[in-house]
Scaffold this motif. Structure first.
Motif, mmCIF file in Angstrom:
data_model
loop_
_atom_site.group_PDB
_atom_site.id
_atom_site.type_symbol
_atom_site.label_atom_id
_atom_site.label_comp_id
_atom_site.label_asym_id
_atom_site.label_seq_id
_atom_site.Cartn_x
_atom_site.Cartn_y
_atom_site.Cartn_z
ATOM 1 N N GLU A 58 54.775 35.752 27.947
ATOM 2 C CA GLU A 58 56.049 35.024 28.027
ATOM 3 C C GLU A 58 57.251 35.947 28.223
ATOM 4 O OE1 GLU A 58 56.264 32.505 24.557
ATOM 5 O OE2 GLU A 58 54.277 31.660 24.980
ATOM 6 N N VAL A 59 57.004 37.255 28.332
ATOM 7 C CA VAL A 59 58.114 38.203 28.484
ATOM 8 C C VAL A 59 58.625 38.173 29.921
ATOM 9 C CG1 VAL A 59 58.724 40.662 28.479
ATOM 10 C CG2 VAL A 59 57.349 39.693 26.609
ATOM 11 N N THR A 60 59.953 38.047 30.088
ATOM 12 C CA THR A 60 60.521 37.955 31.439
ATOM 13 C C THR A 60 61.508 39.077 31.755
ATOM 14 O OG1 THR A 60 62.283 36.520 30.590
ATOM 15 C CG2 THR A 60 60.330 35.440 31.503
ATOM 16 N N ARG A 61 62.154 39.661 30.726
ATOM 17 C CA ARG A 61 63.233 40.636 30.979
ATOM 18 C C ARG A 61 62.736 42.079 31.028
ATOM 19 N NH1 ARG A 61 66.157 42.119 27.463
ATOM 20 N NH2 ARG A 61 65.253 40.976 25.725
ATOM 21 N N LEU A 62 61.583 42.363 30.425
ATOM 22 C CA LEU A 62 61.113 43.748 30.303
ATOM 23 C C LEU A 62 59.801 43.916 31.035
ATOM 24 C CD1 LEU A 62 61.820 44.299 26.491
ATOM 25 C CD2 LEU A 62 63.143 45.225 28.404
ATOM 26 N N GLU A 63 59.548 45.179 31.473
ATOM 27 C CA GLU A 63 58.263 45.456 32.121
ATOM 28 C C GLU A 63 57.795 46.846 31.730
ATOM 29 O OE1 GLU A 63 59.465 44.837 36.159
ATOM 30 O OE2 GLU A 63 59.998 46.942 36.411
ATOM 31 N N PRO A 64 56.505 47.127 31.920
ATOM 32 C CA PRO A 64 55.979 48.444 31.570
ATOM 33 C C PRO A 64 56.797 49.550 32.239
ATOM 34 C CG PRO A 64 54.174 46.949 32.024
ATOM 35 C CD PRO A 64 55.442 46.208 32.379
ATOM 36 N N GLY A 65 57.074 50.602 31.470
ATOM 37 C CA GLY A 65 57.879 51.708 31.979
ATOM 38 C C GLY A 65 59.327 51.663 31.518
ATOM 39 N N ASP A 66 59.804 50.472 31.117
ATOM 40 C CA ASP A 66 61.188 50.374 30.628
ATOM 41 C C ASP A 66 61.370 51.206 29.360
ATOM 42 O OD1 ASP A 66 62.147 48.718 32.592
ATOM 43 O OD2 ASP A 66 61.891 46.857 31.447
ATOM 44 N N HIS A 67 62.523 51.863 29.241
ATOM 45 C CA HIS A 67 62.899 52.541 28.001
ATOM 46 C C HIS A 67 63.668 51.554 27.130
ATOM 47 C CE1 HIS A 67 62.686 56.954 29.649
ATOM 48 N NE2 HIS A 67 61.616 56.230 29.964
ATOM 49 N N VAL A 68 63.301 51.493 25.839
ATOM 50 C CA VAL A 68 63.935 50.513 24.955
ATOM 51 C C VAL A 68 64.302 51.131 23.608
ATOM 52 C CG1 VAL A 68 62.905 48.413 25.931
ATOM 53 C CG2 VAL A 68 61.650 49.699 24.189
ATOM 54 N N VAL A 69 65.391 50.600 23.026
ATOM 55 C CA VAL A 69 65.741 50.824 21.621
ATOM 56 C C VAL A 69 65.357 49.558 20.878
ATOM 57 C CG1 VAL A 69 67.658 51.102 19.999
ATOM 58 C CG2 VAL A 69 67.666 52.366 22.151
ATOM 59 N N LEU A 70 64.710 49.708 19.724
ATOM 60 C CA LEU A 70 64.316 48.542 18.938
ATOM 61 C C LEU A 70 65.330 48.322 17.815
ATOM 62 C CD1 LEU A 70 60.477 49.231 18.697
ATOM 63 C CD2 LEU A 70 61.739 47.925 20.437
ATOM 64 N N SER A 71 65.673 47.051 17.593
ATOM 65 C CA SER A 71 66.617 46.730 16.524
ATOM 66 C C SER A 71 65.973 45.714 15.586
ATOM 67 C CB SER A 71 67.931 46.217 17.123
ATOM 68 O OG SER A 71 68.937 46.148 16.141
ATOM 69 N N PHE A 72 66.776 45.114 14.716
ATOM 70 C CA PHE A 72 66.233 44.155 13.747
ATOM 71 C C PHE A 72 65.791 42.876 14.457
ATOM 72 C CE2 PHE A 72 70.768 43.467 14.060
ATOM 73 C CZ PHE A 72 70.887 42.090 14.125
ATOM 74 N N ASN A 73 64.982 42.085 13.767
ATOM 75 C CA ASN A 73 64.401 40.871 14.346
ATOM 76 C C ASN A 73 65.165 39.638 13.850
ATOM 77 O OD1 ASN A 73 62.575 39.400 15.849
ATOM 78 N ND2 ASN A 73 60.828 39.735 14.483
ATOM 79 N N SER A 74 65.105 38.560 14.597
ATOM 80 C CA SER A 74 65.772 37.315 14.223
ATOM 81 C C SER A 74 65.129 36.172 14.993
ATOM 82 C CB SER A 74 67.269 37.392 14.537
ATOM 83 O OG SER A 74 67.457 37.682 15.911
ATOM 84 N N CYS A 75 65.404 34.930 14.554
ATOM 85 C CA CYS A 75 64.661 33.792 15.121
ATOM 86 C C CYS A 75 65.177 33.368 16.495
ATOM 87 C CB CYS A 75 64.674 32.617 14.145
ATOM 88 S SG CYS A 75 66.181 31.622 14.161
#
Ligand SMILES: [Zn+2]
Ligand SMILES: [Zn+2]
Length: 353
Positions: A58-75
């Motif tokens: 269901e992921v649409t904005r990200l793809e393998p190879g993207d660099h990401v910063v992870l933050s807190f989770n929310s609903c």
């Protein structure tokens, strides 16, 4: 904390698998390590940065190879998430501290077929692999020093957001920051960005006072010097009192002092974790007559998808040098890294994986 081998399931639905390259150690990790109730054993870590390896269907904005910063989770669906205030998500506990996915209590981590508690802040990034969600992953440019970016996801956005979002500090005004760890130092840098006129750092550690002055503080006061009255000093250097105060210590007597030095209509932001059961002694009539505001602030009132790119822009311009706060450690030295922040020798340790 010990380094061990575990197995990972593939990401499902809106999840992503991230190869972690660096994770900051935040005070909150250590509070949970030391017994704040989560199911144990658990993989902690909530300031991760890395490279997306695979994504759920269901992921649409990200793809393998993207660099990401992870933050807190929310609903993403409650009234506060819809208002762009995900740190006050009605289900924040389930999404960040339950040790498992909120819908079915599962995790993607196991050993010998037995589930390992994880999903801490939707990432559990003290690991070479993290299963996060598209929602709490922020894509960043590939030319940035990825291993240093993780702390933007919690400690740094907390301090900077308190100044730029919560207090919305105005140019030419005055601010005092109590405590200059990662959160306080980020607040000092953000206050300079906001062009505050007077920026006072209150900090017992001499090296941190010196760094605060380099990063934007106009004054630095040692509260442990025995020949001073702190409130008198703050009034002296600010010309009578301050418009804004930020407490990162959580110590009730410090917070009471912060209220005391505010000008009429002044605002106090509370950022520090207080001891369990701590209470404040405040003269309520004094608060009313001076029109004082007090706000407890989580994650700097940030919407990480918008605020972290803003902080990175400021960093690129040379106006938010958060890398000055960081010292890196090899992953295997995670306990030494934690000890270095607890004994005050390092402001923000980052373990590099
Ligand atoms: Zn929510
Ligand atoms: Zn944190």
């Amino acid at each position: 904390m010990s380094v061990e081998h575990i197995d990972f399931d593939p990401p499902r639905a809106d999840e992503i698998r991230v190869r972690i390259v660096g994770t900051g150690i935040c005070h909150t990790d250590l509070v949970f390590r030391d017994g704040f109730p989560v199911p144990l054993p658990i993989v902690l870590g909530h300031e991760g940065a890395g490279v997306v390896e695979s994504v759920g269907p269901e992921v649409t904005r990200l793809e393998p190879g993207d660099h990401v910063v992870l933050s807190f989770n929310s609903c993403g669906a409650c009234p506060n998430c819809e208002r762009g205030l995900p740190s006050y998500c009605f289900k924040a506990g389930h999404y960040n501290y339950s040790g498992a996915r909120p819908d079915d209590n599962s995790t993607a981590l196991s050993r010998n077929g037995t589930l390992i508690n994880a999903n801490f802040f939707g990432q559990s990034s003290f690991a070479s692999i993290a299963i996060a969600r598209e929602r709490n992953a922020i894509r960043v440019d590939r030319d940035l020093p990825l291993e240093l970016l993780g702390p933007l996801g919690c400690g740094i956005q907390t301090g900077a957001g308190a100044v730029l979002n919560s207090l919305d500090v105005r140019a030419g005004t005055s601010l005092v920051v109590f405590g200059t760890g990662t959160v306080g130092m980020s607040a000092v840098m953000a206050a300079k960005v906001a062009q505050a006129g007077t920026i006072i750092a209150v900090e017992p550690n001499a090296a941190r006072r010196a760094l605060a002055l380099e990063l934007g503080a106009t004054d630095a006061i040692d509260p442990s010097a025995d020949d001073i009255c702190l409130a008198t000093m703050i009034r002296q250097v600010s010309g009578g009192g301050v418009a804004y105060a930020l407490d990162t210590t959580g110590i009730p007597s410090v917070i009471e002092e912060a209220i005391d030095v505010l000008l009429p209509n002044g605002m106090l932001g509370l950022l520090g974790m207080s001891p369990t059961g701590a209470t404040l002694s405040v003269n309520l009539m004094g608060l009313l007559m001076r029109g004082i505001g007090i706000k407890a602030i989580l994650e700097g009132d940030s919407d990480p998808q918008r605020f972290i790119p803003r902080l990175i822009d400021l960093y690129r311009e040379g106006n938010f040098p958060f890398d000055r706060l960081i010292k890196t450690f090899p992953f295997e030295q995670i306990n030494e890294a934690a000890a270095a922040t607890e004994n005050g020798s390092v402001i923000k340790p980052v373990v590099v994986i």
